[in-house]
Scaffold this active site. Structure first.
Site, PDB file in Angstrom:
ATOM      1  N   GLY A 248       0.800  -1.226   0.000  1.00 19.50           N
ATOM      2  CA  GLY A 248       0.000   0.000   0.000  1.00 19.50           C
ATOM      3  C   GLY A 248       0.831   1.272   0.000  1.00 19.50           C
ATOM      4  O   GLY A 248       0.362   2.332  -0.427  1.00 19.50           O
TER       5      GLY A 248
ATOM      6  N   GLU B  75       1.746   1.791  -3.494  1.00 24.57           N
ATOM      7  CA  GLU B  75       0.494   2.118  -4.186  1.00 24.57           C
ATOM      8  C   GLU B  75       0.048   3.555  -3.914  1.00 24.57           C
ATOM      9  O   GLU B  75      -0.398   4.251  -4.819  1.00 24.57           O
ATOM     10  CB  GLU B  75      -0.599   1.128  -3.753  1.00 24.57           C
TER      11      GLU B  75
ATOM     12  N   GLU C  18       2.834  -8.418  -1.972  1.00 24.50           N
ATOM     13  CA  GLU C  18       1.577  -9.076  -1.585  1.00 24.50           C
ATOM     14  C   GLU C  18       1.512 -10.567  -1.869  1.00 24.50           C
ATOM     15  O   GLU C  18       0.967 -11.329  -1.068  1.00 24.50           O
ATOM     16  CB  GLU C  18       0.387  -8.372  -2.261  1.00 24.50           C
TER      17      GLU C  18
END
Ligand code: CAA
Length: 258
Positions: free
Chosen positions: A108, A111, A131
């Site tokens: 994240g 991201e 991930e």
């Protein structure tokens, strides 16, 4: 707010994700607070945002693995939507957002940096989408934005292999615009933000929309988006002042965001 700090320095706003005990990992509360922090930015005054992480080690170490560990399929999907909604808000935020990546930008964290307009980083930055090593896919836009930024082959290599990359490689593949010694990162981010803030704000906002929205459609539609946003600048005070200053061979007095 518990995990987000916001400060405005003139025309520059700085949002800091501050959850040091988890290397600034994104739990639901961080996402909710980030959403609120964006709502609270005074868009009359602030012309460029900087997003960074607290401390010297981590920008954002990902979504919160503890919180995700017990989610059901439906809850997982909802958590993905929660992150995506906030990140999309950041991506479509009216003014430019610079990610000043000061360390780990994993999952994240990578991201959220990709939802910003421009990424710069410190020499100790590490980017990656780990991930698949946790049994999940990137869920806050990583499967979509990484390929768009660095190309499909490189994105797939990083994502399938859960391979983290250091700052130099991130620079080489175009994930970041520049790399700085850690202590020079925020000054560089502020300098870049100030350069952006000096220009006509309506024009800068329209450029952001034209680039972002144009990239989602074919070229015939994209140039129409551009034409509308180009036309939208005319008759503004700032267009008149910018062009008058050129024609009168003087400096712009001030762009007034109107
Ligand atoms: N979630 C929750 N807690 C985290 C975290 C995360 N993503 N990353 C770090 N932390 C916590 C650690 O659990 C640790 O807590 P305790 O002190 O209570 O044990 C603390 O932060 C410090 O971390 P480490 O001791 O692990 O620090 P380190 O220097 O040894 O390692 C690191 C740093 C390599 C970043 C390592 O913490 C790490 O691998 N973190 C996880 C990175 C990751 O996999 N991120 C992706 C998450 S999934 C995701 O983001 C899904 C999505 O797309 C939405």
């Amino acid at each position: 707010m518990e995990f987000i700090t916001y400060e405005a320095e003139g025309q520059i706003g700085i949002i800091t994700i501050n959850r040091p005990k988890a290397l600034n990992a994104l739990n639901s509360t961080v996402l909710e607070e980030l959403d609120k922090a964006l709502d609270a930015v005074d868009l009359q005054t602030v012309r460029c945002l900087i997003l960074t992480g607290a401390g010297e080690k981590s920008f954002v170490a990902g979504a919160d693995i503890g919180e995700m560990s017990t989610l059901t399929k439906a809850e997982g999907e909802a958590f993905g939507k929660k992150g995506n909604d906030v990140f999309r808000k950041l991506e479509t935020f009216p003014i430019p957002v610079i990610a000043a990546v000061n360390g780990f930008a994993l999952g994240g964290g990578c991201e959220i940096s990709m939802s910003c307009d421009i990424r710069i980083c410190s020499e100790n930055a590490v980017f990656g989408q780990p991930e698949v090593g946790l049994g999940i896919t990137p869920g806050f836009g990583g499967t979509q934005r990484l390929a768009r930024i660095v190309g499909t082959g490189k994105a797939k290599e990083m994502i399938y292999g859960a391979r983290n990359i250091k700052a130099e490689e991130a620079y080489r593949i175009g994930l970041v615009n520049n790399v700085y010694p850690l202590e020079e990162l925020m000054p560089a981010a502020k300098k870049l933000a100030a350069t952006i803030a000096r220009n006509a704000p309506i024009a800068v906002r329209n450029c952001k929309r034209a680039i972002n929205e144009g990239l989602q459609v074919d070229m015939d539609q994209a140039v129409v988006i551009e034409e509308k946003l180009f036309g939208n600048c005319f008759e503004t005070y700032d267009q008149k002042e910018g062009m008058a200053a050129f024609l009168e061979k003087r400096k712009v007095e001030a762009f007034l965001n109107k």
